[in-house]
Design an enzyme around this catalytic site. Structure first.
Site, mmCIF file in Angstrom:
data_model
loop_
_atom_site.group_PDB
_atom_site.id
_atom_site.type_symbol
_atom_site.label_atom_id
_atom_site.label_comp_id
_atom_site.label_asym_id
_atom_site.label_seq_id
_atom_site.Cartn_x
_atom_site.Cartn_y
_atom_site.Cartn_z
ATOM 1 C CB SER A 276 -0.942 -0.063 1.202
ATOM 2 O OG SER A 276 -2.123 0.617 0.884
ATOM 3 C CG HIS A 417 -5.794 -2.539 0.656
ATOM 4 N ND1 HIS A 417 -4.983 -2.338 -0.440
ATOM 5 C CD2 HIS A 417 -5.299 -1.725 1.638
ATOM 6 C CE1 HIS A 417 -4.053 -1.446 -0.134
ATOM 7 N NE2 HIS A 417 -4.226 -1.066 1.127
HETATM 8 C C1 GCU Z 1 -5.265 4.854 1.933
HETATM 9 C C2 GCU Z 1 -4.664 5.645 0.797
HETATM 10 C C3 GCU Z 1 -3.891 4.754 -0.161
HETATM 11 C C4 GCU Z 1 -2.892 3.927 0.597
HETATM 12 C C5 GCU Z 1 -3.577 3.170 1.715
HETATM 13 C C6 GCU Z 1 -2.656 2.389 2.637
HETATM 14 O O1 GCU Z 1 -6.266 4.033 1.459
HETATM 15 O O2 GCU Z 1 -5.710 6.316 0.158
HETATM 16 O O3 GCU Z 1 -3.210 5.540 -1.120
HETATM 17 O O4 GCU Z 1 -2.208 3.060 -0.267
HETATM 18 O O5 GCU Z 1 -4.258 4.098 2.545
HETATM 19 O O6 GCU Z 1 -1.489 2.690 2.735
HETATM 20 O O7 GCU Z 1 -3.163 1.490 3.305
#
Ligand code: GCU
Length: 436
Positions: A276, A417
């Site tokens: 992420s 995710h």
């Molecule tokens: C949020 C953000 C993302 C990121 C994510 C994370 O959702 O909008 O860009 O990748 O956090 O790091 O879990």
């Protein structure tokens, strides 16, 4: 506007009121529209990607040598100026101190060490704790994965001997994180994301660090973390001054500096990994530090492997609004203006060529734009081909749970995710092919 209302003329006053309501509804629908996100492939705007293989002076790149000596540095500079920003280049003297060394971690499978790395001569100054696992039965230095964790080193494994992270943390009541400090309740809270036992049994090391050691993930005006080493006083920040992603990438390079003098790990075979926001970070670390032998970006999305110009899921405006500290100030020029960006993710990924790069998505993670992540990797292909590397031939992404591996790798896992054992299985297979 409401001052125009005439209490003595109900008809006129009613008409003015209706008009005002109409105007205000129009504005709020516009605002709402600005906050809507596209998840419909048919609504992706037409876009043109900047040409990976065309130098600023218009000449084409037809060899690995021209890529290396000319085009690569042009692209790197564009990312420093427009996306992540850069940190001062000065060398920092590192000091290390062993905090713990456990010869029988993971039921006797691993040697586990905690090593504090100080970034200055001050023991209370910026520092990070490396948590290093290596197989006890290794007869020579092992290849390793290096990546940040979100929850603190103590969140990676259920062993009370791992020190609780002392750095600033986002409060999370369900994990007992109060007053921005970790507590016992968060021990092992991230264990499902780290297949440590499998990694070790396959003959690899694992090095992980709490990312907040290097820069707390909060918009604090760049006062904390390693920024305090470089930025003194209250002078306004330059438009291209590095944000938190640059700081985190910098920290990964410092960890590699330390691993270079560790005789249990082969520092020439270190894969940088991140999930992420930390996947955006691993891509930037791979781009800025050619010593990383492999780069893995798990569900890195906007600002990571996904093509920003598709404006699918998270947008540049949204990311800069929610997380103003991640990128450099110049990046905000592209809020609601992705079409004007001189770079996109295919160029970020190409900066790691010819080293193996793995991009992964999750089917339900539409916020990160799985197809955009695949396309970022696909369009980076020409840079890898200059080196004779095998990349993907089709812009059609593979089916769910059908990984594709060549000199680059991709999979879209079913589910949400996260980082799972399935993801690690693919990374280990990729590492077996390229780091052994
Ligand atoms: C949020 C953000 C993302 C990121 C994510 C994370 O959702 O909008 O860009 O990748 O956090 O790091 O879990």
């Amino acid at each position: 506007m409401f001052g125009l209302l005439d209490a003595h003329n109900p008809l006129r006053s009613g008409l003015v009121f209706a008009f005002c309501l109409l105007v205000s509804n129009f504005w709020s629908s516009l605002m709402l529209h600005a906050e809507e996100f596209n998840y419909d492939e048919s609504k992706v705007p037409p876009y043109t990607l900047p040409d990976l293989l065309k130098c600023d002076d218009g000449t084409g790149v037809d060899s690995a040598a021209v890529w290396h000596t000319k085009r690569r540095s042009e692209i790197l500079r564009m990312f420093e100026e427009n996306v992540f920003g850069k940190l001062p280049a000065g060398k920092i003297r590192l000091r290390t101190k062993i905090r713990s060394s456990v010869p029988d971690a993971l039921d006797g499978q691993a040697l586990r060490r905690e090593v504090t790395v100080f970034f200055s001569d001050d023991d209370s100054g910026p520092q990070m704790d490396l948590l290093i696992y290596t197989p006890v039965n290794a007869t020579k230095p092992v290849p390793a994965f290096l990546g940040y964790n979100f929850g603190g080193n103590h969140a990676v494994e259920n062993d009370p001997r791992i020190h609780l992270t002392e750095s600033w943390m986002q409060n999370r009541k369900e994990l007992g994180i109060d007053n921005n400090q970790a507590s016992e309740a968060s021990r092992a809270s991230e264990a499902s994301r780290w297949a440590v036992s499998t990694i070790i049994s396959r003959g690899y090391g694992l090095v992980t660090i709490y990312y907040g050691d290097v820069d707390p993930d909060v918009d604090d005006g760049f006062k904390n973390g390693i920024h305090s080493l470089f930025e003194k006083g209250d002078a306004p920040r330059a438009g291209d001054a590095g944000g938190s992603i640059s700081a985190w990438a910098w920290g990964l390079s410092r960890a590699l500096d330390v691993l270079e003098s560790d005789n249990t790990i082969d520092a020439k075979k270190v894969a940088v990994f991140g999930h992420s926001r930390l996947g955006k970070t691993s891509l930037w670390a791979g781009a800025t530090d050619p010593r990383f032998a492999m780069v893995i970006a798990n569900e890195s999305g906007c600002g990571g492997a996904a093509l920003d110009k598709r404006v699918f899921g998270e947008t540049v405006n949204r990311i800069n609004t929610s997380f103003p500290h991640w990128f450099c100030i110049n990046h905000r020029k592209y809020n609601n203006n992705e079409a004007a960006m001189p770079v996109d993710s295919h160029m970020l990924i190409a900066l790691s060529a010819p080293r193996p790069v793995y991009v992964a998505s999750a089917e339900e993670d539409t916020w990160a734009d799985p197809y955009g992540e695949y396309l970022g990797l696909y369009h980076a292909g020409p840079a890898f081909r200059l080196f004779g590397k095998k990349v993907f031939e089709s812009d059609k992404m593979p089916e769910v749970d059908s990984p594709l591996q060549a000199d680059v790798g991709y999979h879209m896992r079913s589910g949400k995710h996260d980082v799972t054992d399935y993801d690690w299985e693919q990374y280990l297979k990729f590492a077996d092919a390229h780091l052994r």
